[in-house]
Design a protein around this motif. Structure first.
Motif, PDB file in Angstrom:
ATOM      1  N   GLN A  33       0.731  -1.153  -0.103  1.00  0.00           N
ATOM      2  CA  GLN A  33       0.116  -0.006  -0.110  1.00  0.00           C
ATOM      3  C   GLN A  33       0.781   1.220   0.008  1.00  0.00           C
ATOM      4  O   GLN A  33       0.464   2.196  -0.565  1.00  0.00           O
ATOM      5  N   ASP A  34       1.767   1.359   0.952  1.00  0.00           N
ATOM      6  CA  ASP A  34       2.698   2.554   0.910  1.00  0.00           C
ATOM      7  C   ASP A  34       3.368   2.780  -0.548  1.00  0.00           C
ATOM      8  O   ASP A  34       3.642   4.004  -0.784  1.00  0.00           O
ATOM      9  N   GLU A  53      -7.605  -5.716  -3.611  1.00  0.00           N
ATOM     10  CA  GLU A  53      -8.114  -5.517  -2.128  1.00  0.00           C
ATOM     11  C   GLU A  53      -7.283  -6.291  -1.056  1.00  0.00           C
ATOM     12  O   GLU A  53      -7.316  -6.165   0.105  1.00  0.00           O
ATOM     13  N   GLY A  57      -0.743  -4.081   3.472  1.00  0.00           N
ATOM     14  CA  GLY A  57      -0.577  -2.712   4.371  1.00  0.00           C
ATOM     15  C   GLY A  57      -1.636  -2.606   5.414  1.00  0.00           C
ATOM     16  O   GLY A  57      -2.265  -3.739   5.664  1.00  0.00           O
ATOM     17  N   LYS A  58      -1.521  -1.452   6.117  1.00  0.00           N
ATOM     18  CA  LYS A  58      -2.387  -1.333   7.212  1.00  0.00           C
ATOM     19  C   LYS A  58      -3.833  -0.579   7.133  1.00  0.00           C
ATOM     20  O   LYS A  58      -4.503  -1.126   8.113  1.00  0.00           O
ATOM     21  N   ASN A  59      -3.931  -0.486   6.032  1.00  0.00           N
ATOM     22  CA  ASN A  59      -5.288   0.197   5.691  1.00  0.00           C
ATOM     23  C   ASN A  59      -6.275  -0.991   5.239  1.00  0.00           C
ATOM     24  O   ASN A  59      -5.872  -1.765   4.539  1.00  0.00           O
ATOM     25  N   ASN A  60      -7.554  -0.938   5.481  1.00  0.00           N
ATOM     26  CA  ASN A  60      -8.577  -1.757   4.872  1.00  0.00           C
ATOM     27  C   ASN A  60      -9.048  -0.883   3.448  1.00  0.00           C
ATOM     28  O   ASN A  60      -8.190  -0.015   3.220  1.00  0.00           O
ATOM     29  N   LYS A  62     -11.469   0.589   2.006  1.00  0.00           N
ATOM     30  CA  LYS A  62     -12.107   1.945   2.046  1.00  0.00           C
ATOM     31  C   LYS A  62     -11.050   2.961   2.736  1.00  0.00           C
ATOM     32  O   LYS A  62     -11.088   4.013   2.098  1.00  0.00           O
ATOM     33  N   GLU A  63     -10.295   2.772   3.591  1.00  0.00           N
ATOM     34  CA  GLU A  63      -9.226   3.780   4.193  1.00  0.00           C
ATOM     35  C   GLU A  63      -8.269   3.962   2.907  1.00  0.00           C
ATOM     36  O   GLU A  63      -7.869   5.038   2.750  1.00  0.00           O
ATOM     37  N   LEU A  64      -7.869   2.827   2.414  1.00  0.00           N
ATOM     38  CA  LEU A  64      -7.004   2.878   1.386  1.00  0.00           C
ATOM     39  C   LEU A  64      -7.356   3.831   0.204  1.00  0.00           C
ATOM     40  O   LEU A  64      -6.530   4.638  -0.416  1.00  0.00           O
ATOM     41  N   GLN A  66      -9.777   6.096   0.335  1.00  0.00           N
ATOM     42  CA  GLN A  66      -9.720   7.461   0.845  1.00  0.00           C
ATOM     43  C   GLN A  66      -8.451   8.348   0.628  1.00  0.00           C
ATOM     44  O   GLN A  66      -8.259   9.458   0.245  1.00  0.00           O
ATOM     45  N   LYS A  67      -7.651   7.585   1.149  1.00  0.00           N
ATOM     46  CA  LYS A  67      -6.165   8.203   1.280  1.00  0.00           C
ATOM     47  C   LYS A  67      -5.392   8.596  -0.306  1.00  0.00           C
ATOM     48  O   LYS A  67      -5.111   9.575  -0.320  1.00  0.00           O
TER      49      LYS A  67
END
Length: 78
Positions: A33-34, A53, A57-60, A62-64, A66-67
């Protein structure tokens, strides 16, 4: 030419997309993710992101998303 990045943990698909003349793949397939954030900070004109999906990474998901949209609000995510 549409600029695309892939983050699907599948380098073969990334290579196949490079063969199509209508797309410009701007980076190797992203494995975490990063890595998406690193590329988006450097490449401001990315139009499409093909995203898995299950990317590490640390985000689910939806969070990913959004970022990602905070960095590039115009990007289309597949």
């Amino acid at each position: 030419m549409k600029k695309i990045i892939t983050a699907i943990n599948n380098p073969k698909l990334n290579e196949q997309l490079k063969q199509l003349n209508q797309y410009k793949i701007v980076a190797p397939d992203i494995q975490y993710q990063d890595g998406i954030f690193e590329i988006l900070e450097k490449e401001k004109e990315i139009q499409f992101l093909i995203l898995s999906e299950i990317l590490y990474g640390k985000n689910n998901l939806k969070e990913l998303i959004q970022k990602i949209k905070k960095i590039n609000s115009k990007i289309k995510i597949i």
